[in-house]
Design an enzyme around this catalytic site. Structure first.
Site, PDB file in Angstrom:
ATOM      1  N   ASP A  94       4.027  -8.054 -49.541  1.00 33.32           N
ATOM      2  CA  ASP A  94       5.093  -8.520 -48.708  1.00 33.32           C
ATOM      3  C   ASP A  94       4.810  -8.136 -47.528  1.00 33.32           C
ATOM      4  O   ASP A  94       4.199  -6.851 -47.109  1.00 33.32           O
ATOM      5  CB  ASP A  94       6.405  -7.885 -49.479  1.00 33.32           C
ATOM      6  CG  ASP A  94       7.767  -8.750 -48.914  1.00 33.32           C
ATOM      7  OD1 ASP A  94       7.522  -9.637 -48.070  1.00 33.32           O
ATOM      8  OD2 ASP A  94       8.810  -8.362 -49.455  1.00 33.32           O
ATOM      9  N   HIS A  95       5.603  -8.871 -46.328  1.00 35.09           N
ATOM     10  CA  HIS A  95       5.596  -8.272 -45.054  1.00 35.09           C
ATOM     11  C   HIS A  95       6.578  -7.220 -44.901  1.00 35.09           C
ATOM     12  O   HIS A  95       7.584  -7.443 -45.297  1.00 35.09           O
ATOM     13  CB  HIS A  95       5.784  -9.494 -44.176  1.00 35.09           C
ATOM     14  CG  HIS A  95       4.571 -10.405 -43.933  1.00 35.09           C
ATOM     15  ND1 HIS A  95       3.523 -10.247 -43.184  1.00 35.09           N
ATOM     16  CD2 HIS A  95       4.693 -11.758 -44.563  1.00 35.09           C
ATOM     17  CE1 HIS A  95       2.783 -11.337 -43.419  1.00 35.09           C
ATOM     18  NE2 HIS A  95       3.424 -12.188 -43.997  1.00 35.09           N
ATOM     19  N   ARG A  96       5.993  -6.231 -43.989  1.00 35.58           N
ATOM     20  CA  ARG A  96       7.153  -5.358 -43.643  1.00 35.58           C
ATOM     21  C   ARG A  96       8.046  -5.842 -42.462  1.00 35.58           C
ATOM     22  O   ARG A  96       7.520  -6.714 -41.600  1.00 35.58           O
ATOM     23  CB  ARG A  96       6.412  -3.952 -42.774  1.00 35.58           C
ATOM     24  CG  ARG A  96       5.764  -3.225 -43.942  1.00 35.58           C
ATOM     25  CD  ARG A  96       5.204  -1.798 -43.389  1.00 35.58           C
ATOM     26  NE  ARG A  96       4.287  -1.173 -44.328  1.00 35.58           N
ATOM     27  CZ  ARG A  96       4.558  -0.425 -45.195  1.00 35.58           C
ATOM     28  NH1 ARG A  96       5.822  -0.118 -45.310  1.00 35.58           N
ATOM     29  NH2 ARG A  96       3.633   0.392 -45.916  1.00 35.58           N
ATOM     30  N   ALA A  97       9.396  -5.557 -42.692  1.00 37.69           N
ATOM     31  CA  ALA A  97      10.170  -6.167 -41.496  1.00 37.69           C
ATOM     32  C   ALA A  97      11.371  -5.019 -40.993  1.00 37.69           C
ATOM     33  O   ALA A  97      12.493  -5.469 -40.743  1.00 37.69           O
ATOM     34  CB  ALA A  97      10.914  -7.452 -42.217  1.00 37.69           C
ATOM     35  N   GLY A 145       2.694  -5.029 -40.641  1.00 31.93           N
ATOM     36  CA  GLY A 145       1.798  -4.831 -41.600  1.00 31.93           C
ATOM     37  C   GLY A 145       2.253  -5.190 -42.876  1.00 31.93           C
ATOM     38  O   GLY A 145       3.580  -5.858 -42.905  1.00 31.93           O
TER      39      GLY A 145
END
Length: 570
Positions: A119-122, A133
């Site tokens: 999963d993308h960090r947001a 990342g």
């Protein structure tokens, strides 16, 4: 086709249908596969069990890939990250498996599905997401799991054993063992270990009425057939029905056979073998069709000509009457099997879906039945995969139908939905694309017609609501109480429609006949099955309106490469 083109075609066939490789690949194709795997091992950590196949047209860029025995990867599949499986896992066309994914054995990942084990960090709204990342909680999948087409499984999810993830589902929470889940976000629809039950049981009065009807029809059906015996013993049929005599004279015989089969009997005046010989002689050996007497000669002589609606229905009418007698067509239905995939697609595209969804569905019903009988009795499912692929991609995700209303009337698409799904999804035991949306549409249609109390009360309109609702309810509990209440009401109306000693009329403004009796008996038996009351009657449902799949898709014997160009669907 020259030799080079043939080899390229066969290679493409394995890329699209990798389960064929182990049984049908040539020695040269096996060497090519070994060379491809060797090149792949040079750039990633790869461990394969025995009898695996990886399409060279897949996008394979894993950090670490571990497969058990008999695992297969089709063309367009994207694998990236750390992926490991047990035995007998398959990844079908254009599926994506990304990040950290671990699965057991016998996992099926259907076309277009995505397992996103990252999963993308947001967390920081001021920094572009692409610079923050990624995380890899990973995905875990148990043994014996079917992940449907275009489903999405998000990072951090655990899917238990023996689960089904419905097509298009978006899984954002863990899935317990034996669960069937669907929707966005996905929710548990039912536990596969529990039998499907209707949400309400009919009261004692209705149960008593069902028992009384069963006793009466059991005693009266021979007299009902006798009342419709043809007065002329030299006529082309032994039975007569005013609804079909002008254009389909032998349908009355087939209806009589199906009515008798409900009681485990064969109708007079012929015995079983004589009936089989008479019906089998109706089939044209060249086309496999059973032409009505008024069919023009050019249609009879041209295998590619449109056979017409009545002649199409004869595939069902005669074919299933023969099955009720424990027999089958003597010849394959060549009209259907000889069509190339492009010709079949052109036929389907050319049907009048916009204005006549009912007749369009009827054509599909005939095609599906032809492919079923060809596969069942002649080991030739040619065209079946093309037909099911066309249907699945053309279903409307908003309504669940294959056609829209005519004005504001949904009769055509709903009745067409029954005919289409009866001969395909129901006949082969294949899940529907959008069962919940179809339920919404069918219930809205029934409400618009006042649930057929005063308007549209005939065997077609009622059957074409009952069967679709039951078929959809196989997959989902959506609006289950409403479905049960409607079917109970329709059962009460059907029992009241019976004319003692004479059978059922097709509609209220007609006299009782064989077609009406056969169809209303099917309606009664279908509803009894949904309400868990089938065990209290001796009636058995067979023939055109049988409930169980005639040929479950898992039992179809798909041909080797080069025999008709047909392959099993994913």
């Amino acid at each position: 086709m020259d030799v080079g083109s043939a080899l390229q075609h066969e290679t493409a066939e394995f890329d699209a249908h990798p389960w064929l490789f182990e049984q049908h690949a040539s020695a040269g194709q096996r060497r090519d596969q070994e060379a491809f795997v060797a090149r792949l091992k040079e750039r990633c950590e790869l461990r394969l069990g025995t009898a695996c196949f990886l399409s060279s047209a897949a996008y394979l860029f894993p950090e670490r890939l571990t497969f058990g025995d008999s695992c297969i990867v089709a063309a367009g599949v994207r694998i990236y990250g750390e992926v490991s499986t047990g035995d007998h896992c398959s990844f079908n066309l254009h599926a994506s498996v990304l990040g950290r994914v671990r699965m057991g054995s016998w996992v099926r990942v259907a076309a277009g599905a995505m397992l996103a084990g990252f999963d993308h960090r947001a967390d920081d709204p001021e920094t572009p997401i692409c610079f923050q990342g990624v995380t890899r909680a990973g995905i875990e999948i148990g043994d014996d799991v079917w992940i449907g087409a275009n489903a999405v499984v998000t990072d951090g999810i655990r899917i238990g054993k023996h689960c089904i993830i419905a097509a298009g589902a978006v899984v954002t929470k863990d899935v317990p063992d034996y669960a069937l889940v669907g929707g966005n976000p996905a929710r548990v629809i039912r536990d596969r270990r529990k039998p499907r039950r209707s949400s309400s049981r009919p009261d004692g009065a209705l149960r008593d009425a069902v028992r009384a009807f069963d006793a009466r029809i059991g005693a009266e059906w021979p007299a009902i057939l006798e009342a419709h015996a043809h007065p002329d013993p030299q006529a082309g049929s032994h039975y007569l029905d005013p609804r079909n005599a002008p254009n389909a004279p032998f349908r009355a015989d087939c209806d009589a056979i199906q009515i008798a089969a409900a009681f485990g009997a064969v109708p007079p005046p012929l015995d079983r073998d004589a009936w089989v010989g008479r019906l089998g002689a109706l089939q044209d050996p060249a086309t496999g069709l059973c032409f009505n007497p008024d069919t023009p000669d050019p249609v009879r002589r041209s295998p590619g000509a449109a056979p017409g609606g009545d002649n199409l229905y004869n595939i069902l009418c005669v074919g299933y009457a023969l099955e009720c007698l424990g027999a089958s067509f003597p010849h394959p239905v060549a009209w259907a099997s000889r069509m190339s995939p492009l010709d079949l697609q052109a036929l389907l595209d050319g049907l009048p879906w916009a204005e006549r969804g009912w007749s369009s569905g009827a054509a599909v019903d005939a095609l599906g039945t032809a492919y079923c009988m060809n596969a069942r009795y002649f080991d030739d499912p040619s065209g079946l995969a093309t037909l099911m692929g066309w249907l699945t991609t053309r279903a409307d995700p908003i309504t669940g139908m294959w056609s829209g209303p005519v004005g504001d009337d949904w009769l055509q698409p709903v009745n067409g939905f029954y005919r289409l799904t009866r001969g395909t999804y129901a006949q082969f035991g294949i899940p529907l694309p959008y069962p919940e949306r179809a339920i919404d549409t069918v219930l809205a249609h029934a409400d618009r017609y006042g649930r057929f109390v005063q308007r549209g009360f005939n065997a077609c309109n009622v059957l074409d609501v009952v069967h679709p609702l039951m078929l959809c309810a196989r997959q989902t509990g959506h609006r289950g109480a409403e479905i049960a209440a409607l079917l109970e009401m329709l059962l009460t109306a059907a029992l009241a429609h019976y004319v003692p000693g004479r059978g059922f009329a097709f509609s209220r403004n007609e006299e009782p006949g064989l077609q009406g009796t056969e169809m209303w008996l099917a309606i009664v038996m279908l509803i009894l099955r949904h309400l868990d009351l089938a065990e209290i009657v001796r009636l058995k449902l067979d023939g055109v309106h049988r409930w169980q799949p005639a040929l479950p898709i898992q039992t179809v014997r798909w041909p080797a490469i080069g025999r008709g160009g047909t392959s099993a669907p994913a």
